[in-house]
Design an enzyme around this catalytic site. Structure first.
Site, mmCIF file in Angstrom:
data_model
loop_
_atom_site.group_PDB
_atom_site.id
_atom_site.type_symbol
_atom_site.label_atom_id
_atom_site.label_comp_id
_atom_site.label_asym_id
_atom_site.label_seq_id
_atom_site.Cartn_x
_atom_site.Cartn_y
_atom_site.Cartn_z
ATOM 1 N N GLU A 200 18.480 -9.722 24.072
ATOM 2 C CA GLU A 200 18.213 -11.117 23.690
ATOM 3 C C GLU A 200 19.231 -11.595 22.650
ATOM 4 O OE1 GLU A 200 13.995 -11.188 22.686
ATOM 5 O OE2 GLU A 200 13.528 -11.712 24.763
ATOM 6 N N GLN B 92 1.288 -7.536 22.327
ATOM 7 C CA GLN B 92 0.013 -7.619 23.047
ATOM 8 C C GLN B 92 -0.890 -6.420 22.731
ATOM 9 O OE1 GLN B 92 -1.934 -9.474 24.857
ATOM 10 N NE2 GLN B 92 -0.561 -11.188 24.527
ATOM 11 N N VAL C 131 0.864 -1.184 0.000
ATOM 12 C CA VAL C 131 0.000 0.000 0.000
ATOM 13 C C VAL C 131 0.897 1.228 0.000
ATOM 14 C CG1 VAL C 131 -1.669 1.308 1.373
ATOM 15 C CG2 VAL C 131 -1.963 -1.149 1.041
#
Ligand SMILES: Cc1cc2nc3c(=O)[nH]c(=O)nc-3n(C[C@H](O)[C@H](O)[C@H](O)COP(=O)(O)OP(=O)(O)OC[C@H]3O[C@@H](n4cnc5c(N)ncnc54)[C@H](O)[C@@H]3O)c2cc1C
Length: 438
Positions: A174, A319, A78
């Protein structure tokens, strides 16, 4: 009467949740994404450090919706929105800016890297946002070990085996932890001239502590763990320069051939398409029902949206995107079937986690703050649960058990053009191709 058409742009966490919430809606849903897969970004660092393969953290969008008959998946980018004509402009390999009309629009286009005004860093310090980024990082890391093994001059080994991560948020922490475990376990016995465990891993951030969104004690626990794994953590200084020879931080040059950008995020250009108010970070300011002012038919969710709750902006995490996508989908459903609209959107914070190396994580949920193996087990269960399909859940679970027990990793192949080029003889080389003429 024709059914209403709902266009959802982006099949990340937000777009996917919106489309699933519209499963039983009497409408035609067009789900448009510029890639053909839904990507589980939180595990990208495991592809970059060879634990998982790309197909273990990404699923074809088409296969996710094969049973949802009201949803059509379109592969396309888009490039703009015309709110007056109620259409989005879509480009693909064949066509440019094709208008497709909508009755409702959900924009869920996520975020990209921000180099904080230093776009020139991008050439030498690629980020970690897409599968291609993760594969490129993996190729580069593995290739560096190969170059060091082939290098006759031991003085060059140190520069080749220095890895720098810029940004000590969850991704940088991480990645640094996983890399430290990788060089000290998986690669331990594979080389003869170099000792992979001697690799230098440097994590740099201008912030005073790692894992800014976590409490100070968890952030300290994560830093301590990283240092125990041999990672050099350098905080409180911004990076002055990044080039082909490494980085300059606080006036000191750290020579490195592998610099990875794990810092800032920049939202997608959706705010410019929609010509609406944005926050300082460039995210679209949405109303309490996630719609855009003056356009009750347009919704923006996830990393592209900006919404305050209890006086603070909601974080750019999976979330939030999932809950917002689900909310926007349900709201549109209610409007179409003529039910009363739901109350304003409210985010329910289930907590935040980050892994630091093998069997150790930090977890913060309300007043609960834990670090160690228990947090890591919780992290593993939650992440497995949110993978898109049960086959991925099984495959990732088995790979994690295998890696945990044996130290071996799933995907250590160098598959890139550069690798192919390295294998090519130079133009003036006299080596005869072994299979000439075949
Ligand atoms: C390396 C990394 C690690 C992370 N770790 C965690 C974590 O541990 N926990 C956590 O909660 N969050 C984590 N996050 C953040 C989380 O992944 C994002 O908050 C979440 O993905 C946002 O969802 P979204 O739907 O807004 O965007 P995305 O999931 O990014 O999806 C956007 C989609 O839109 C598509 N798209 C973009 N522009 C266009 C366009 N112009 N046309 C068509 N399609 C387009 C993209 O291809 C993509 O599929 C991490 C992010 C990264 C990068």
């Amino acid at each position: 009467m024709s059914r209403p058409r709902i266009i959802i742009v982006g099949a990340g966490f937000g777009g996917l949740a919106a489309a699933k919430a519209l499963k039983n809606t009497p409408a035609d849903i067009l789900l448009i994404d510029r890639t053909n897969h839904h990507l589980f970004q939180p595990l990208l660092y495991q592809v970059a450090t060879s634990v998982l393969t790309p197909s273990q953290i990404a699923t074809p969008i088409r296969s996710i919706f094969r049973k949802q008959k009201n949803t059509t998946v379109i592969l396309g980018e888009v490039t703009g929105v015309d709110e007056d004509q109620k259409c989005v402009l879509v480009s693909d390999a064949d066509r440019q800016n094709v208008p497709i009309t909508y009755d409702y629009l959900v924009v869920a286009t996520g975020a990209s890297h921000s180099y904080f005004g230093h776009n020139e860093f991008a050439e030498y310090a690629p980020g970690l946002k897409s599968l291609a980024d993760a594969e490129a990082a993996r190729n580069k890391i593995l290739q560096t070990f190969e170059l060091a093994e082939a290098e006759e001059d031991p003085a060059r080994h140190r520069d080749l085996l220095t890895f720098v991560l810029v940004g000590a948020g969850p991704t940088g922490v991480e990645m640094a932890g996983a890399l430290a475990v990788f060089v000290r376990t998986t690669l331990k016995s594979d080389f003869r001239r170099i000792n992979p465990a001697s690799a230098r891993i440097v994590l740099v951030d201008m912030a005073p502590r790692v894992l800014g969104p976590f409490s100070e004690s968890l952030s300290e626990a994560a830093k301590h763990r990283l240092e125990k794994l041999g990672v050099e953590v350098r905080l409180g200084h911004s990076v002055d320069q990044i080039d082909a020879d490494g980085i300059v931080v606080a006036g000191e040059r750290i020579a490195s051939k592998t610099v990875i950008w794990t810092a800032g995020v920049a939202p997608s250009p959706a705010g410019k398409w929609l010509n609406v108010e944005m926050d300082r970070a460039g995210r679209v300011r949405v109303q309490k029902d996630l719609s855009v002012p003056a356009h009750p038919e347009i919704f923006v969710v996830g990393d592209t949206a900006s919404l305050d709750q209890n006086g603070k902006p909601l974080p750019g995490v999976a979330q939030v995107a999932m809950q917002q996508g689900r909310y926007a989908g349900k709201l549109i459903h209610k409007r179409i079937v003529g039910n009363p609209a739901p109350g304003p959107f409210s985010y329910f914070d289930k907590g935040t986690m980050a892994v630091v190396g093998k069997g150790f994580a930090v977890l913060q949920s309300g007043k609960v703050q834990i670090s160690g193996f228990g947090a890591w087990l919780t992290w593993a269960v939650v992440h497995l649960q949110f993978l898109a399909t049960s086959s991925l859940r099984l495959s990732v679970f088995l790979q994690w058990v295998w890696t945990y027990v044996t130290g071996q990793r799933g995907d250590r192949l160098i598959v890139n053009q550069h690798g192919a080029e390295l294998a090519k003889p130079a133009a003036d080389a006299t080596i005869k191709p072994a299979f000439a003429g075949r």
